[in-house]
Design a protein around this motif. Sequence first.
Motif, PDB file in Angstrom:
ATOM      1  N   CYS A  59      39.657  19.669  -7.179  1.00  0.00           N
ATOM      2  CA  CYS A  59      39.206  19.322  -5.824  1.00  0.00           C
ATOM      3  C   CYS A  59      38.304  18.096  -5.863  1.00  0.00           C
ATOM      4  O   CYS A  59      38.397  17.221  -4.996  1.00  0.00           O
ATOM      5  CB  CYS A  59      38.448  20.499  -5.204  1.00  0.00           C
ATOM      6  SG  CYS A  59      39.490  21.910  -4.832  1.00  0.00           S
ATOM      7  N   ILE A  60      37.437  18.042  -6.860  1.00  0.00           N
ATOM      8  CA  ILE A  60      36.557  16.883  -7.006  1.00  0.00           C
ATOM      9  C   ILE A  60      37.393  15.646  -7.321  1.00  0.00           C
ATOM     10  O   ILE A  60      37.206  14.579  -6.717  1.00  0.00           O
ATOM     11  CB  ILE A  60      35.496  17.140  -8.095  1.00  0.00           C
ATOM     12  CG1 ILE A  60      34.517  18.232  -7.628  1.00  0.00           C
ATOM     13  CG2 ILE A  60      34.759  15.848  -8.449  1.00  0.00           C
ATOM     14  CD1 ILE A  60      33.614  18.760  -8.712  1.00  0.00           C
ATOM     15  N   ASN A  63      39.075  14.256  -4.365  1.00  0.00           N
ATOM     16  CA  ASN A  63      38.133  13.914  -3.295  1.00  0.00           C
ATOM     17  C   ASN A  63      38.215  14.865  -2.095  1.00  0.00           C
ATOM     18  O   ASN A  63      38.139  14.442  -0.941  1.00  0.00           O
ATOM     19  CB  ASN A  63      38.329  12.463  -2.849  1.00  0.00           C
ATOM     20  CG  ASN A  63      37.116  11.931  -2.124  1.00  0.00           C
ATOM     21  OD1 ASN A  63      35.996  12.362  -2.366  1.00  0.00           O
ATOM     22  ND2 ASN A  63      37.340  10.997  -1.215  1.00  0.00           N
ATOM     23  N   MET A  65      36.009  17.257  -1.626  1.00  0.00           N
ATOM     24  CA  MET A  65      34.691  17.865  -1.450  1.00  0.00           C
ATOM     25  C   MET A  65      33.858  17.184  -0.371  1.00  0.00           C
ATOM     26  O   MET A  65      32.664  17.397  -0.291  1.00  0.00           O
ATOM     27  CB  MET A  65      33.928  17.864  -2.786  1.00  0.00           C
ATOM     28  CG  MET A  65      34.617  18.661  -3.879  1.00  0.00           C
ATOM     29  SD  MET A  65      35.097  20.329  -3.404  1.00  0.00           S
ATOM     30  CE  MET A  65      33.531  21.028  -2.977  1.00  0.00           C
ATOM     31  N   ASN A  66      34.484  16.429   0.493  1.00  0.00           N
ATOM     32  CA  ASN A  66      33.712  15.812   1.576  1.00  0.00           C
ATOM     33  C   ASN A  66      33.523  16.820   2.713  1.00  0.00           C
ATOM     34  O   ASN A  66      34.058  17.920   2.696  1.00  0.00           O
ATOM     35  CB  ASN A  66      34.370  14.506   2.056  1.00  0.00           C
ATOM     36  CG  ASN A  66      35.720  14.714   2.681  1.00  0.00           C
ATOM     37  OD1 ASN A  66      35.973  15.728   3.313  1.00  0.00           O
ATOM     38  ND2 ASN A  66      36.618  13.764   2.511  1.00  0.00           N
ATOM     39  N   SER A  67      32.781  16.442   3.708  1.00  0.00           N
ATOM     40  CA  SER A  67      32.384  17.379   4.761  1.00  0.00           C
ATOM     41  C   SER A  67      33.541  17.846   5.648  1.00  0.00           C
ATOM     42  O   SER A  67      33.376  18.789   6.403  1.00  0.00           O
ATOM     43  CB  SER A  67      31.305  16.743   5.631  1.00  0.00           C
ATOM     44  OG  SER A  67      31.795  15.564   6.243  1.00  0.00           O
ATOM     45  N   ASN A  68      34.691  17.224   5.570  1.00  0.00           N
ATOM     46  CA  ASN A  68      35.822  17.620   6.410  1.00  0.00           C
ATOM     47  C   ASN A  68      36.472  18.926   5.968  1.00  0.00           C
ATOM     48  O   ASN A  68      37.245  19.514   6.705  1.00  0.00           O
ATOM     49  CB  ASN A  68      36.888  16.522   6.426  1.00  0.00           C
ATOM     50  CG  ASN A  68      36.407  15.268   7.107  1.00  0.00           C
ATOM     51  OD1 ASN A  68      35.590  15.327   8.013  1.00  0.00           O
ATOM     52  ND2 ASN A  68      36.890  14.137   6.662  1.00  0.00           N
ATOM     53  N   TYR A  69      36.180  19.382   4.768  1.00  0.00           N
ATOM     54  CA  TYR A  69      36.841  20.569   4.216  1.00  0.00           C
ATOM     55  C   TYR A  69      35.837  21.695   4.018  1.00  0.00           C
ATOM     56  O   TYR A  69      35.675  22.222   2.933  1.00  0.00           O
ATOM     57  CB  TYR A  69      37.543  20.220   2.911  1.00  0.00           C
ATOM     58  CG  TYR A  69      38.530  19.084   3.056  1.00  0.00           C
ATOM     59  CD1 TYR A  69      39.610  19.191   3.930  1.00  0.00           C
ATOM     60  CD2 TYR A  69      38.371  17.904   2.348  1.00  0.00           C
ATOM     61  CE1 TYR A  69      40.508  18.150   4.082  1.00  0.00           C
ATOM     62  CE2 TYR A  69      39.268  16.859   2.492  1.00  0.00           C
ATOM     63  CZ  TYR A  69      40.333  16.993   3.358  1.00  0.00           C
ATOM     64  OH  TYR A  69      41.215  15.964   3.499  1.00  0.00           O
ATOM     65  N   GLN A  73      34.826  24.340   0.824  1.00  0.00           N
ATOM     66  CA  GLN A  73      33.485  24.422   0.248  1.00  0.00           C
ATOM     67  C   GLN A  73      32.931  25.841   0.314  1.00  0.00           C
ATOM     68  O   GLN A  73      32.357  26.343  -0.657  1.00  0.00           O
ATOM     69  CB  GLN A  73      32.551  23.453   0.971  1.00  0.00           C
ATOM     70  CG  GLN A  73      32.937  22.006   0.759  1.00  0.00           C
ATOM     71  CD  GLN A  73      32.208  21.058   1.679  1.00  0.00           C
ATOM     72  OE1 GLN A  73      31.369  21.457   2.466  1.00  0.00           O
ATOM     73  NE2 GLN A  73      32.548  19.779   1.580  1.00  0.00           N
TER      74      GLN A  73
END
Length: 90
Positions: A59-60, A63, A65-69, A73
């Motif tokens: 996942c890292i 990419n 791990m941004n706030s859209n997912y 998280q």
Amino acid sequence: KIVQQKGYLKSSKQTKVFELFLEMRTAGFELVPFTSECLVRACGNVSAGKEGKSVHGCCIKHNFMNSNYIYLQTSLVDMYLNCGLLDFGL
């Protein structure tokens, strides 16, 4: 197949989630956040911490791990808790 993964999770068939993921990878499907979330949840449900960490790494790398997912998280935190891998520093 992605929708099937969610259905298998709801019916507590974690091994089917992993099998479908392997089928998808073999067929050339790319990892997407929704599939990652299903995998992470399945890992948490069967206390597969090593595999969950591996999915987290993917996942890292992709990419995700941004706030859209936020569901991904949240599923990661839940997986680490279920696997006893979250250190609260107590």
